[in-house]
Write a protein that holds these residues in place. Structure first.
Motif, PDB file in Angstrom:
ATOM      1  N   LEU A 268      54.921  47.776  64.643  1.00  7.60           N
ATOM      2  CA  LEU A 268      53.944  48.023  65.705  1.00  7.60           C
ATOM      3  C   LEU A 268      52.864  46.944  65.715  1.00  7.60           C
ATOM      4  CD1 LEU A 268      53.501  51.910  65.540  1.00  7.60           C
ATOM      5  CD2 LEU A 268      54.776  50.562  67.214  1.00  7.60           C
ATOM      6  N   GLY A 269      52.493  46.445  64.528  1.00  5.35           N
ATOM      7  CA  GLY A 269      51.521  45.360  64.480  1.00  5.35           C
ATOM      8  C   GLY A 269      52.036  44.101  65.154  1.00  5.35           C
ATOM      9  N   ILE A 270      53.294  43.738  64.883  1.00  4.56           N
ATOM     10  CA  ILE A 270      53.888  42.562  65.521  1.00  4.56           C
ATOM     11  C   ILE A 270      53.993  42.777  67.032  1.00  4.56           C
ATOM     12  CG2 ILE A 270      55.928  41.085  65.632  1.00  4.56           C
ATOM     13  CD1 ILE A 270      56.497  41.855  62.718  1.00  4.56           C
ATOM     14  N   LEU A 271      54.431  43.970  67.426  1.00  2.00           N
ATOM     15  CA  LEU A 271      54.551  44.275  68.852  1.00  2.00           C
ATOM     16  C   LEU A 271      53.190  44.268  69.535  1.00  2.00           C
ATOM     17  CD1 LEU A 271      57.226  47.130  68.732  1.00  2.00           C
ATOM     18  CD2 LEU A 271      57.537  44.818  69.634  1.00  2.00           C
ATOM     19  N   ALA A 272      52.138  44.658  68.818  1.00  2.00           N
ATOM     20  CA  ALA A 272      50.793  44.629  69.396  1.00  2.00           C
ATOM     21  C   ALA A 272      50.384  43.206  69.743  1.00  2.00           C
ATOM     22  CB  ALA A 272      49.792  45.253  68.423  1.00  2.00           C
ATOM     23  N   VAL A 273      50.710  42.259  68.857  1.00  2.00           N
ATOM     24  CA  VAL A 273      50.384  40.851  69.130  1.00  2.00           C
ATOM     25  C   VAL A 273      51.184  40.352  70.335  1.00  2.00           C
ATOM     26  CG1 VAL A 273      50.513  38.511  68.219  1.00  2.00           C
ATOM     27  CG2 VAL A 273      49.761  40.378  66.745  1.00  2.00           C
ATOM     28  N   LEU A 274      52.482  40.671  70.381  1.00  4.27           N
ATOM     29  CA  LEU A 274      53.316  40.242  71.504  1.00  4.27           C
ATOM     30  C   LEU A 274      52.823  40.840  72.819  1.00  4.27           C
ATOM     31  CD1 LEU A 274      56.842  40.669  69.845  1.00  4.27           C
ATOM     32  CD2 LEU A 274      55.667  38.504  70.320  1.00  4.27           C
ATOM     33  N   THR A 275      52.470  42.128  72.777  1.00 10.98           N
ATOM     34  CA  THR A 275      51.994  42.794  73.993  1.00 10.98           C
ATOM     35  C   THR A 275      50.667  42.209  74.451  1.00 10.98           C
ATOM     36  OG1 THR A 275      53.098  44.845  73.304  1.00 10.98           O
ATOM     37  CG2 THR A 275      51.394  45.026  74.996  1.00 10.98           C
ATOM     38  N   ALA A 276      49.757  41.967  73.514  1.00  6.76           N
ATOM     39  CA  ALA A 276      48.465  41.381  73.874  1.00  6.76           C
ATOM     40  C   ALA A 276      48.647  40.006  74.506  1.00  6.76           C
ATOM     41  CB  ALA A 276      47.577  41.286  72.634  1.00  6.76           C
ATOM     42  N   HIS A 277      49.565  39.229  73.961  1.00  9.78           N
ATOM     43  CA  HIS A 277      49.862  37.900  74.505  1.00  9.78           C
ATOM     44  C   HIS A 277      50.300  38.002  75.963  1.00  9.78           C
ATOM     45  CE1 HIS A 277      51.422  33.658  73.761  1.00  9.78           C
ATOM     46  NE2 HIS A 277      51.863  33.941  74.976  1.00  9.78           N
ATOM     47  N   GLU A 278      51.245  38.883  76.236  1.00 13.87           N
ATOM     48  CA  GLU A 278      51.759  39.004  77.605  1.00 13.87           C
ATOM     49  C   GLU A 278      50.735  39.633  78.540  1.00 13.87           C
ATOM     50  OE1 GLU A 278      54.453  37.437  78.445  1.00 13.87           O
ATOM     51  OE2 GLU A 278      54.591  36.887  76.334  1.00 13.87           O
ATOM     52  N   LEU A 279      49.921  40.566  78.035  1.00 12.72           N
ATOM     53  CA  LEU A 279      48.868  41.150  78.872  1.00 12.72           C
ATOM     54  C   LEU A 279      47.820  40.106  79.242  1.00 12.72           C
ATOM     55  CD1 LEU A 279      48.298  44.679  77.276  1.00 12.72           C
ATOM     56  CD2 LEU A 279      49.391  44.136  79.467  1.00 12.72           C
ATOM     57  N   GLY A 280      47.563  39.146  78.328  1.00  8.99           N
ATOM     58  CA  GLY A 280      46.651  38.062  78.663  1.00  8.99           C
ATOM     59  C   GLY A 280      47.165  37.255  79.843  1.00  8.99           C
ATOM     60  N   HIS A 281      48.464  36.906  79.807  1.00 10.44           N
ATOM     61  CA  HIS A 281      49.065  36.205  80.955  1.00 10.44           C
ATOM     62  C   HIS A 281      48.950  37.050  82.222  1.00 10.44           C
ATOM     63  CE1 HIS A 281      50.582  32.887  78.711  1.00 10.44           C
ATOM     64  NE2 HIS A 281      51.505  33.555  78.047  1.00 10.44           N
ATOM     65  N   LEU A 282      49.303  38.329  82.112  1.00  6.71           N
ATOM     66  CA  LEU A 282      49.359  39.200  83.284  1.00  6.71           C
ATOM     67  C   LEU A 282      47.975  39.393  83.899  1.00  6.71           C
ATOM     68  CD1 LEU A 282      51.078  41.028  85.088  1.00  6.71           C
ATOM     69  CD2 LEU A 282      50.661  42.898  83.461  1.00  6.71           C
ATOM     70  N   PHE A 283      46.964  39.617  83.062  1.00  4.38           N
ATOM     71  CA  PHE A 283      45.607  39.824  83.573  1.00  4.38           C
ATOM     72  C   PHE A 283      45.124  38.595  84.337  1.00  4.38           C
ATOM     73  CE2 PHE A 283      41.053  39.067  82.966  1.00  4.38           C
ATOM     74  CZ  PHE A 283      40.524  40.188  83.590  1.00  4.38           C
ATOM     75  N   MET A 284      45.314  37.418  83.760  1.00  5.92           N
ATOM     76  CA  MET A 284      44.847  36.199  84.425  1.00  5.92           C
ATOM     77  C   MET A 284      45.657  35.918  85.674  1.00  5.92           C
ATOM     78  SD  MET A 284      42.436  34.046  84.292  1.00  5.92           S
ATOM     79  CE  MET A 284      41.814  34.396  82.634  1.00  5.92           C
ATOM     80  N   ALA A 285      46.960  36.216  85.650  1.00  3.82           N
ATOM     81  CA  ALA A 285      47.788  36.002  86.837  1.00  3.82           C
ATOM     82  C   ALA A 285      47.330  36.902  87.980  1.00  3.82           C
ATOM     83  CB  ALA A 285      49.258  36.265  86.504  1.00  3.82           C
ATOM     84  N   ARG A 286      47.044  38.159  87.684  1.00  5.33           N
ATOM     85  CA  ARG A 286      46.572  39.068  88.731  1.00  5.33           C
ATOM     86  C   ARG A 286      45.201  38.647  89.250  1.00  5.33           C
ATOM     87  NH1 ARG A 286      48.428  45.246  87.086  1.00  5.33           N
ATOM     88  NH2 ARG A 286      50.676  44.881  87.375  1.00  5.33           N
TER      89      ARG A 286
END
Length: 509
Positions: A268-286
């Motif tokens: 879950l810790g590794i997945l949290a980093v991966l999810t945060a990374h993609e959410l950063g892209h998604l937030f800025m894209a939106r």
């Protein structure tokens, strides 16, 4: 013998990085001199940005290690100097633009300029003269409406050339690229609605051209199959994260799936980093109203995942937007990973869950240095007890750093393309593949990434609508800082420097 070979190869890679940087600076000076003050100022900006890197790696190659405080001071100083030179450069550039606009179109220079453009009329690839021909791809009425957009205050078109389904207009840019592109794009939409897209780019000769293409050439949204495939990769990544957690705890998860409660927190810790990374892209894209595809995660048994590949499903308005979206993911994921690492260092104590050989801390300049500050003489012991957050943060930083490699459509490649343009990004991709090929002699993981880049990510991102306007100085400084942290995360300490720092062996100082 293997340690000696690894050290020699590491020295070769370091020396290669320094030589490539010096070569780029020398080539840049030659290219800058014909442009006078503006060219020299632009070249000095490159020198200021690369100077801390050159100093760091040159000293590193001869066995002198700069501490973290000195490196940060160098970057703060170089950033301030970079911004100062940038202000001077903008002032000089504005003077040149005003001088150009002040000369009347009907003056003595205008016919000469027009004749030069006609004499040098070339195809988009710059290979042969082109005789103006009827434009078949765009209806004549639309073409005349598009031609009516141009004028002395924006772009003075001198030649029309068919190009794919659209048309290229060669001529002279008469204003600031961003202002001119905005006015032309607004005018195009008012006249013809959403039928066409207007690009302001450089041709192979380095001169601004306008390209108009039908909106039917816009990027396509992901198909159902692509979305399903992204879901399958996400599930596979969850499984490999569980397996990575099992390997860290000393057992094979696939052989003992009933022990999932033990590996779940790490996964879950590794997945949290991966999810945060993609959410950063998604937030800025939106924020910039850009559509992104589903992330295509790359599962990996060793560290859970190598990150994800994401495709733009909208045209990007400018290189600034490309930078913002590319930088946001590593920034969010990297900060969270760094926070986990620092917290793990603080919480580490005798009897912590993980026992790591102290030599492991030699695998990263950044992590080894931070561990030396936090754990001190503990790193001289053969085995070091560490908190699980340290391991998760470490993996997160490695994943982030891998995605920041300056190649193709990786985050690092997009950042380089946004700051320096497509030509430099292409050269950076080629240089990265060479460095990975050399590093593969020591670490097979480097060969894996060379293949990934070569097969999936070697192509650059498609040009933005306004390819001429560059990101501001703050973005350029952030991008260079991200690339520097990428190198310090992936580049290992040499055994001699590790010994001097007291990592793995008792310090002599």
């Amino acid at each position: 013998m293997s340690d000696g070979l690894s050290a020699r190869i590491l020295d070769m890679v370091t020396a290669l990085v320094v030589l490539i940087a010096l070569g780029i600076l020398g080539w840049g000076l030659i290219r800058a001199r014909p442009y006078g003050q503006v060219g020299i100022l632009a070249w000095l900006q490159s020198v200021v940005l690369m100077a801390p890197w050159l100093l760091f790696f040159s000293l590193f190659a001869i066995g002198i290690y700069l501490n973290l405080v000195t490196v940060l001071f160098l970057f703060i100083f170089s950033t301030g100097l970079y911004i100062y030179i940038g202000n001077r450069l903008r002032a000089a550039g504005q003077d040149a633009v005003l001088s150009q606009k002040a000369s009347p179109l009907t003056g003595p220079s205008a016919p000469v300029e027009a004749r030069e453009n006609e004499a040098s009329s070339t195809a988009p690839n710059g290979t042969m003269p082109v005789t103006p021909a009827p434009i078949a791809a765009i209806p004549e009425a639309d073409l005349q409406a598009i031609k009516g957009l141009f004028g002395i205050e924006t772009f003075f078109a001198t030649e029309t050339i068919p190009y794919q389904q659209g048309v290229i207009f060669k001529g002279n840019l008469r204003g600031e690229p961003e202002t001119s592109h905005d006015r032309l794009s607004i005018g195009l939409k008012e006249r013809l609605g959403d039928k066409y897209r207007l690009f302001l780019v450089e041709n192979p000769d380095g001169k601004p051209v306008v390209i108009v293409l039908p909106s039917s050439a816009d990027p396509r949204p992901s198909s159902l199959f692509q979305k399903l495939f992204a879901g399958v990769l996400a599930i596979a990544t969850l499984v490999t994260c569980l397996e990575a957690g099992g390997l860290l705890l000393g057992f094979d998860f696939f052989s003992a799936p009933d022990r999932y409660p033990e590996v779940l927190p790490i996964a879950l810790g590794i997945l949290a980093v991966l999810t945060a990374h993609e959410l950063g892209h998604l937030f800025m894209a939106r924020r910039h109203q850009i559509r992104l595809s589903f992330p295509f995660f790359l599962p990996a048994l060793q560290i859970g995942s190598f990150g994800a590949l994401t495709r733009f499903e909208s045209l990007l308005p400018s290189r600034k937007v490309l930078f913002d979206i590319a930088f946001a993911g590593p920034a969010v994921g990297g900060l969270i990973s760094l926070g986990m690492l620092l917290m793990g260092l603080v919480l580490s104590h005798k009897g912590s869950l993980f026992q790591i050989p102290s030599e492991f801390f030699q695998g990263s300049i950044l992590i080894g240095t931070l561990a030396r500050v936090a754990l001190g003489h503990e790193l001289q012991n053969p085995i070091v007890d560490v908190h699980p957050l340290l391991v998760i943060g470490w993996l997160g930083l490695v994943i982030t750093a891998i995605n920041l490699m300056p190649a193709g459509q990786l985050d690092g490649g997009r950042i380089v393309q946004a700051i320096y343009g497509r030509k430099v990004a292409g050269r950076a991709t080629f240089a990265t593949l060479i460095v990975l090929g050399i590093a593969a002699l020591v670490n097979p993981l480097a060969l894996y990434w060379a293949v990934i880049i070569l097969v999936l990510q070697r192509d650059l991102e498609r040009p933005s609508l306004n390819e001429l306007s560059e990101p501001d100085d703050a973005r350029a400084a952030l991008g260079l800082l991200a690339l520097f942290l990428m190198i310090t995360t992936l580049l290992p300490l040499t055994p001699s420097l590790a010994g001097r720092l007291g990592i793995g062996t008792p310090s002599l100082f």
